[in-house]
Design a protein around this motif. Structure first.
Motif, mmCIF file in Angstrom:
data_model
loop_
_atom_site.group_PDB
_atom_site.id
_atom_site.type_symbol
_atom_site.label_atom_id
_atom_site.label_comp_id
_atom_site.label_asym_id
_atom_site.label_seq_id
_atom_site.Cartn_x
_atom_site.Cartn_y
_atom_site.Cartn_z
ATOM 1 N N GLY A 198 -22.891 66.033 -59.034
ATOM 2 C CA GLY A 198 -21.533 66.281 -59.485
ATOM 3 C C GLY A 198 -21.267 65.431 -60.711
ATOM 4 O O GLY A 198 -22.210 65.050 -61.404
ATOM 5 N N PHE A 227 -18.762 73.963 -63.361
ATOM 6 C CA PHE A 227 -18.129 75.038 -64.136
ATOM 7 C C PHE A 227 -19.034 75.581 -65.229
ATOM 8 O O PHE A 227 -18.930 76.751 -65.591
ATOM 9 C CB PHE A 227 -16.755 74.586 -64.655
ATOM 10 N N LEU A 241 -13.664 72.376 -67.460
ATOM 11 C CA LEU A 241 -14.609 71.794 -68.413
ATOM 12 C C LEU A 241 -15.914 72.604 -68.415
ATOM 13 O O LEU A 241 -16.638 72.616 -67.428
ATOM 14 C CB LEU A 241 -14.895 70.368 -67.949
ATOM 15 N N ASN A 320 -25.669 62.291 -56.402
ATOM 16 C CA ASN A 320 -25.175 61.622 -57.609
ATOM 17 C C ASN A 320 -23.975 62.379 -58.163
ATOM 18 O O ASN A 320 -24.073 63.575 -58.435
ATOM 19 C CB ASN A 320 -26.274 61.557 -58.678
ATOM 20 N N GLY A 321 -22.876 61.682 -58.336
ATOM 21 C CA GLY A 321 -21.712 62.243 -59.026
ATOM 22 C C GLY A 321 -20.662 62.818 -58.092
ATOM 23 O O GLY A 321 -20.975 63.587 -57.192
ATOM 24 N N PRO A 322 -19.396 62.454 -58.322
ATOM 25 C CA PRO A 322 -18.309 62.935 -57.474
ATOM 26 C C PRO A 322 -18.080 64.442 -57.612
ATOM 27 O O PRO A 322 -18.427 65.050 -58.611
ATOM 28 C CB PRO A 322 -17.095 62.152 -57.965
ATOM 29 N N MET A 323 -17.489 65.017 -56.578
ATOM 30 C CA MET A 323 -17.253 66.472 -56.521
ATOM 31 C C MET A 323 -15.994 66.889 -57.282
ATOM 32 O O MET A 323 -15.752 68.086 -57.479
ATOM 33 C CB MET A 323 -17.119 66.919 -55.064
ATOM 34 N N GLY A 324 -15.182 65.904 -57.653
ATOM 35 C CA GLY A 324 -13.946 66.222 -58.362
ATOM 36 C C GLY A 324 -13.380 64.965 -58.995
ATOM 37 O O GLY A 324 -14.031 63.921 -59.033
ATOM 38 N N PHE A 326 -11.903 62.383 -58.267
ATOM 39 C CA PHE A 326 -11.570 61.713 -57.003
ATOM 40 C C PHE A 326 -10.678 60.499 -57.197
ATOM 41 O O PHE A 326 -10.135 59.965 -56.240
ATOM 42 C CB PHE A 326 -12.862 61.316 -56.284
ATOM 43 N N GLU A 327 -10.540 60.061 -58.461
ATOM 44 C CA GLU A 327 -9.659 58.923 -58.737
ATOM 45 C C GLU A 327 -8.212 59.277 -58.399
ATOM 46 O O GLU A 327 -7.390 58.406 -58.146
ATOM 47 C CB GLU A 327 -9.729 58.525 -60.224
ATOM 48 N N GLY A 353 -25.310 56.407 -58.829
ATOM 49 C CA GLY A 353 -24.196 56.735 -59.725
ATOM 50 C C GLY A 353 -22.980 55.923 -59.359
ATOM 51 O O GLY A 353 -22.587 55.872 -58.199
ATOM 52 N N ASP A 355 -19.769 56.218 -59.707
ATOM 53 C CA ASP A 355 -18.588 56.802 -59.088
ATOM 54 C C ASP A 355 -18.854 57.282 -57.668
ATOM 55 O O ASP A 355 -18.012 57.127 -56.792
ATOM 56 C CB ASP A 355 -18.050 57.937 -59.958
HETATM 57 P P1 ADP Z 1 -21.377 59.039 -61.524
HETATM 58 O O1 ADP Z 1 -20.749 57.782 -62.078
HETATM 59 O O2 ADP Z 1 -21.280 59.095 -60.020
HETATM 60 O O3 ADP Z 1 -22.755 59.252 -62.044
HETATM 61 P P2 ADP Z 1 -20.180 60.680 -63.603
HETATM 62 O O4 ADP Z 1 -19.938 59.444 -64.377
HETATM 63 O O5 ADP Z 1 -21.122 61.665 -64.120
HETATM 64 O O6 ADP Z 1 -20.522 60.294 -62.071
HETATM 65 O O7 ADP Z 1 -18.799 61.464 -63.456
HETATM 66 C C1 ADP Z 1 -17.672 60.886 -62.881
HETATM 67 C C2 ADP Z 1 -16.409 61.450 -63.443
HETATM 68 O O8 ADP Z 1 -16.394 62.866 -63.358
HETATM 69 C C3 ADP Z 1 -15.214 60.977 -62.664
HETATM 70 O O9 ADP Z 1 -14.431 60.148 -63.511
HETATM 71 C C4 ADP Z 1 -14.471 62.249 -62.297
HETATM 72 O O10 ADP Z 1 -13.072 62.143 -62.459
HETATM 73 C C5 ADP Z 1 -15.039 63.272 -63.245
HETATM 74 N N1 ADP Z 1 -14.948 64.648 -62.718
HETATM 75 C C6 ADP Z 1 -15.466 65.116 -61.586
HETATM 76 N N2 ADP Z 1 -15.140 66.405 -61.397
HETATM 77 C C7 ADP Z 1 -14.395 66.772 -62.454
HETATM 78 C C8 ADP Z 1 -13.749 67.992 -62.840
HETATM 79 N N3 ADP Z 1 -13.823 69.089 -62.083
HETATM 80 N N4 ADP Z 1 -13.090 68.007 -64.021
HETATM 81 C C9 ADP Z 1 -13.007 66.896 -64.779
HETATM 82 N N5 ADP Z 1 -13.590 65.723 -64.458
HETATM 83 C C10 ADP Z 1 -14.273 65.647 -63.312
#
Ligand code: ADP
Ligand code: MG
Length: 400
Positions: A198, A227, A241, A320-324, A326-327, A353, A355
């Motif tokens: 994500g 997306f 995005l 790795n990486g949030p689904m949305g 999430f903040e 990751g 986040d």
């Molecule tokens: P990680 O640090 O876990 O590797 P990233 O740095 O790649 O993850 O991405 C984290 C960011 O992605 C977060 O700040 C989150 O708000 C943003 N994000 C996740 N999903 C979406 C979305 N659908 N649209 C916009 N931003 C998003």
């Protein structure tokens, strides 16, 4: 692929007797700060085993880390004082600041088991450029080097490669553990192996998508990057995005996955809103019909259920990486749901990751996953099969 002739990391034992020896320890204490205090101390606690062991061996520890991106100039906000204070608290030993023009003398004043800490390495332009003179200066402070900064190992910076090329050097315990765990994902992981990706930018993660497609049994994709995958298949993504210039690459990845018979599972429903704000009007919509004027900001409840169902059969998981976004609470359910699913299964689970690791910790699931990687970018590059310069330099057949 586990190959007994593969080069191994040199470890602390290989440095011999360290009693009274000055050891430069490159740690990755690049932690998030909030209001001048350490907001998440995972990277500090993760290196404590290395530091404790070196102190018990009677070494004199000179710690070095970067913090943030000061771009080669001193910056008051990025001084290491809060980090030093937190380390002292967590470690239960004194950590002396080593700063100014007297670094060398101060370092020589330390005795067996003492710990000193240099100021933010990136205040010097020579750090990121791996300037030989800067590397030599750092190396002159110590007789041995221990590399424990896995999170910085993908950067060929002075303290990561220049110094270990100049001193007897070895990996610290955190570096060792990270490489061991991530290697398990590359070398004969138990099937089904499910990866969840994500986060924000698809361009950051296409490399790892392609590498994972060759190894996993299913790849689940959420976050903003979903997306671009949806758009590549002709979905209506509204104002979500989408990285148009990468859609051909995305199509190529989808085709390769198809050839291999690896499902790339995309969201079926998403939570969309008019803007990225906690009080924007939001709506759960089909993922391929995000209305104009709305952005997809989280995976929806049906998707969470489907991801959880696939995860429930997994024997090996990498996330790795949030689904949305999430903040913001209204867009945190997807990330929380996946965190819950990952924490609830008995598979070998690895989360990397910044986040996604923060999300797991915030939910209190830290002890229910096998490994939280301290390196986001570094763990992705490792899984892509790239050689990390800060790891290569600590291999048995490398110099140093
Ligand atoms: P990680 O640090 O876990 O590797 P990233 O740095 O790649 O993850 O991405 C984290 C960011 O992605 C977060 O700040 C989150 O708000 C943003 N994000 C996740 N999903 C979406 C979305 N659908 N649209 C916009 N931003 C998003
Ligand atoms: Mg991040």
């Amino acid at each position: 692929m586990a190959d007994s002739s593969a080069p191994k990391l040199r470890t602390i034992e290989d440095l011999g007797n360290l009693t009274g020896k000055r050891v430069l320890v490159r740690v990755d204490f690049n932690v998030p700060l909030e209001k001048g205090a350490v907001a998440d101390d995972l990277r500090i606690t993760a290196s404590l085993p290395t530091l404790r062991e070196l102190r018990e061996a009677g070494a004199v520890l000179i710690l070095a880390t970067h913090l943030g991106r000061p771009k080669g100039k001193p910056s008051d906000e990025l001084k290491l004082e809060p980090v030093r204070a937190r380390l002292q608290e967590l470690g239960g030993f004194e950590v002396r600041p080593l700063g100014g023009d007297e670094v060398g003398r101060a370092a020589r004043d330390l005795g067996e088991g003492d710990v000193g800490m240099l100021e933010n390495l990136r205040f010097h332009p020579g750090e990121e450029s791996n300037d030989p003179a800067f590397a030599a200066d750092l190396a002159s402070l110590a007789e041995s080097y221990v590399g424990d900064a896995f999170g910085a190992a993908h950067r060929a910076h002075a303290s990561v490669v220049g110094v270990p090329q100049r001193l007897p050097s070895a990996a610290g315990r955190l570096m060792q553990k990270e490489i061991e765990v991530l290697s398990r994902l590359l070398e004969g992981p138990q099937a089904p192996f499910v990866a969840i990706l994500g986060g924000a930018k698809v361009s950051d993660k296409l490399g790892v998508v392609d590498a994972l497609v060759e190894r996993v049994d299913a790849l689940l994709i959420g976050g903003a990057m979903a997306f671009s995958f949806l758009a590549a298949q002709g979905a209506e993504t509204g104002d979500s995005l989408v990285e148009e210039e990468r859609l051909d690459d995305v199509r190529r990845s989808l085709k390769r996955a198809d050839e291999r018979g690896v499902p790339i599972v995309l969201p079926e429903d998403v939570v969309a809103a008019t803007e990225i704000s906690a009080d924007a009007r939001k709506e759960t919509v089909p993922a391929d019909h995000v209305p104009q004027g709305m952005k997809g900001l989280d995976i929806g409840p049906r998707t969470v259920e489907e991801f959880a169902r696939i995860l429930s059969d997994a024997r090996t998981v990498f996330w790795n990486g949030p689904m949305g976004v999430f903040e913001l609470e209204p867009f945190a359910l997807g990330t929380r749901g996946v965190a819950q699913a990952v924490a609830g299964i008995s598979a070998f689970t690895v989360v990397g990751g910044g986040d996604s690791v923060a999300a797991i910790r915030k939910l209190g699931f830290e002890d229910r996953v096998d490994h939280l990687s301290t390196g986001g970018g570094a763990s992705l590059e490792f899984l892509e099969g790239k050689t990390l310069p800060g790891v290569a330099v600590l291999m048995e057949d490398a110099d140093g």
